[in-house]
Design an enzyme around this catalytic site. Structure first.
Site, PDB file in Angstrom:
ATOM      1  N   GLU A  91       0.802  -1.218   0.000  1.00 27.43           N
ATOM      2  CA  GLU A  91       0.000   0.000   0.000  1.00 27.43           C
ATOM      3  C   GLU A  91       0.838   1.272   0.000  1.00 27.43           C
ATOM      4  O   GLU A  91       0.305   2.374  -0.175  1.00 27.43           O
ATOM      5  CB  GLU A  91      -0.939  -0.022   1.214  1.00 27.43           C
ATOM      6  N   GLU A 122       7.752 -21.473   7.776  1.00 28.26           N
ATOM      7  CA  GLU A 122       7.970 -20.593   8.924  1.00 28.26           C
ATOM      8  C   GLU A 122       9.061 -21.126   9.859  1.00 28.26           C
ATOM      9  O   GLU A 122       9.614 -20.388  10.668  1.00 28.26           O
ATOM     10  CB  GLU A 122       6.674 -20.388   9.707  1.00 28.26           C
TER      11      GLU A 122
END
Length: 311
Positions: A91, A122
């Site tokens: 963004e 992960e």
């Protein structure tokens, strides 16, 4: 102790994994009562973030100082934490006209992990090191490791790898005394307490992480001169909605009539910051561009120079 038993023992110590006996009958509640309970849980998140504002501000100052010298902001996380980092990074270009490489979101497992779980990703600190190596990380960069538990190897590995190369490091977690915060220059531990659904850290922990990431990127961009007051004067007008927003921002900043705003935006190629300086500073578009370059993009400073020169 087996590896599985050790992992279970670790989870038992985490606030974000704690079981709430008072919610053990939540599936028997009415939908409205569940919604009320969930909403009441969420109200605790802003207060938990507020308790960590000094740490957040210190991290912002460090990030902004490096970005002002050409450094990048890199988020690194797995699962929900990684997705939130990618979201915040994605963004920044339309909001602040940053180059795509200036704010980067890394998620364990790469782009496919944005929509599906990538098993085992992960758990790899080496994967984080490889991802940062591919970015050619430098000491001017800042790396924010994000992990609700504060124990995710990918996030810790990213922070440790970055720190060893002189980059600024931030560890954002939702448990006190986390390994992630301990590994970072700036540890930010937003303790929101046990989740409505045991261990579902996309809930309060995810909300807390989103709030902190909003602050890290937004305040950094304010410090870098990407705004004029609370106006997004570096917005990139890439569609009709943003072009309309650009005109409105120039109007709010200058109070000029529509025809003057259109003329300034046309002369500056649609650059909002330049158009505001043309109108308020009484200069032409090339002069506005030169003044902003001199002032490293800070509109207030450029305006002060323009008014001094034309005064």
């Amino acid at each position: 102790m087996t590896a599985d038993a050790e992992l279970l023992a670790q989870l038992d110590t985490l606030t974000t994994e704690a079981f709430r006996p008072d919610l053990a009958e939540i599936d028997r509640m009415s939908t409205l009562d569940i919604a009320r309970t969930m909403n009441a849980e969420d109200t605790a998140v802003p207060a938990a973030v507020a308790a960590r504002l000094p740490e957040i501000a210190a991290a912002v100052d460090g990030i902004a100082a490096r970005m002002a010298r050409g450094g990048r902001l890199v988020y690194a996380g797995a699962g929900t934490a990684g997705r939130l980092g990618v979201l915040d990074a994605s963004e920044c270009p339309p909001t602040f006209n940053t180059a795509p490489a200036q704010v980067v979101g890394l998620i364990a497992g790469g782009p496919p992990a944005l929509v599906t779980a990538v098993e085992g990703a992960e758990d790899s600190a080496d994967l984080a090191a490889a991802d940062l190596t591919a970015l050619e990380l430098t000491a001017e960069d800042s790396v924010v490791g994000i992990s609700a538990s504060g124990r995710t190897p990918y996030a810790i590995g990213a922070v440790e790898f970055a720190g060893a190369r002189g980059a600024l490091t931030v560890g954002l977690s939702c448990n006190a005394g986390s390994a992630l915060a301990a590994a970072a220059d700036h540890g930010i531990e937003v303790v929101v307490g046990p989740e409505l659904l045991t261990g579902s850290t996309r809930l309060k922990a995810g909300t807390a992480q989103k709030l902190v990431l909003n602050m890290l990127s937004t305040i950094t961009m304010i410090r870098l001169g990407k705004t004029y007051g609370n106006l997004m004067v570096d917005v990139r007008a890439s569609n009709e909605k943003l072009r309309a927003r650009s005109r409105r921002i120039v109007a709010l900043a200058t109070g000029a009539p529509d025809e003057e705003i259109e003329a300034a935006l046309t002369a500056t190629g649609g650059e909002v910051k330049h158009a505001v300086l043309v109108i308020l500073g009484g200069v032409d578009a090339p002069t506005a561009a030169g003044l902003l370059d001199t002032c490293h993009g800070h509109l207030r400073a450029a305006l002060g120079l323009a008014l001094t020169e034309t005064g």
